[in-house]
Design an enzyme around this catalytic site. Sequence first.
Site, PDB file in Angstrom:
ATOM      1  N   HIS A  95      32.559  52.052  66.023  1.00  0.00           N
ATOM      2  CA  HIS A  95      32.995  53.458  65.551  1.00  0.00           C
ATOM      3  C   HIS A  95      32.623  54.491  66.804  1.00  0.00           C
ATOM      4  CE1 HIS A  95      33.249  52.976  60.942  1.00  0.00           C
ATOM      5  NE2 HIS A  95      32.578  51.988  61.446  1.00  0.00           N
ATOM      6  N   CYS A  99      37.372  50.009  62.460  1.00  0.00           N
ATOM      7  CA  CYS A  99      36.580  49.319  61.449  1.00  0.00           C
ATOM      8  C   CYS A  99      37.392  49.014  60.328  1.00  0.00           C
ATOM      9  CB  CYS A  99      35.309  50.288  61.027  1.00  0.00           C
ATOM     10  SG  CYS A  99      34.234  49.209  59.900  1.00  0.00           S
ATOM     11  N   GLU A 137      33.850  57.257  67.011  1.00  0.00           N
ATOM     12  CA  GLU A 137      33.661  58.554  66.737  1.00  0.00           C
ATOM     13  C   GLU A 137      32.527  59.041  66.153  1.00  0.00           C
ATOM     14  OE1 GLU A 137      34.081  56.436  62.631  1.00  0.00           O
ATOM     15  OE2 GLU A 137      34.761  56.128  64.891  1.00  0.00           O
TER      16      GLU A 137
END
Length: 234
Positions: A195, A86, A197
């Site tokens: 994302h 991002c 994560e």
Amino acid sequence: MTRIGVITFPGSLDDRDAQRAIQIAGAEPVALWHGSHDLEGVDALVLPGGFSYGDYLRAGAIAALAPIMSEVKDAAAKGMPILGICNGFQMLVEAHLLPGGLIRNAHQQFIRRDQRLRVENADTAWTSDLSVGQEIVIPLKNADGGYIASESELDRLEGEGLVAFRYVGVNPNGSLRDIAGIANERGNVVGLMPHPEHAVEPGFGPDTSAAMRSGVDGLSFFSSAIAAVVAQAA
């Protein structure tokens, strides 16, 4: 143990999430600071999501000039695996480590959704545990996620297989050719808007057909990097 650094910039929001993802994947997360010139001997790097420097000027533009980015550029040139997520992707294009640019979403709104992606390149340091054509679901949250490049550059990316991920089902931000993420020619530097994560731990990821919030498709990004580091050391 593989050591993966996560660089915190003023305005980073997802640095701790990236550190946790690295730990869950089986590597040691190392917190790094934007004002430092020391990568502390890490084997790979993550530039995390957030709003570095308040997104002033352009998202990622000021962070691309941070002191530590000199070392990031040197590490990239030497083949170190580097992932920009991002805002980190925005930094990589602003630092010219990846081509193109990222602009305001076409609908002019911040968007948050669990986004379906198709893997287009499984030969990078961050995608080797995925398969070409595989569809994964990764959370997305951005306001400046529209990927742009000239037609000739887009043709080059397509022709050289440097598109790493493409949006499937819906293009959430107007990215040209539905591009969600790209890689450099060497395959060690990857940037994407979604994302990974946020999709590494059951109970906290996207919904799946198996159960609510059970999606862990993002884990493969970090396990891929670990494998790449091990392979380089062999």
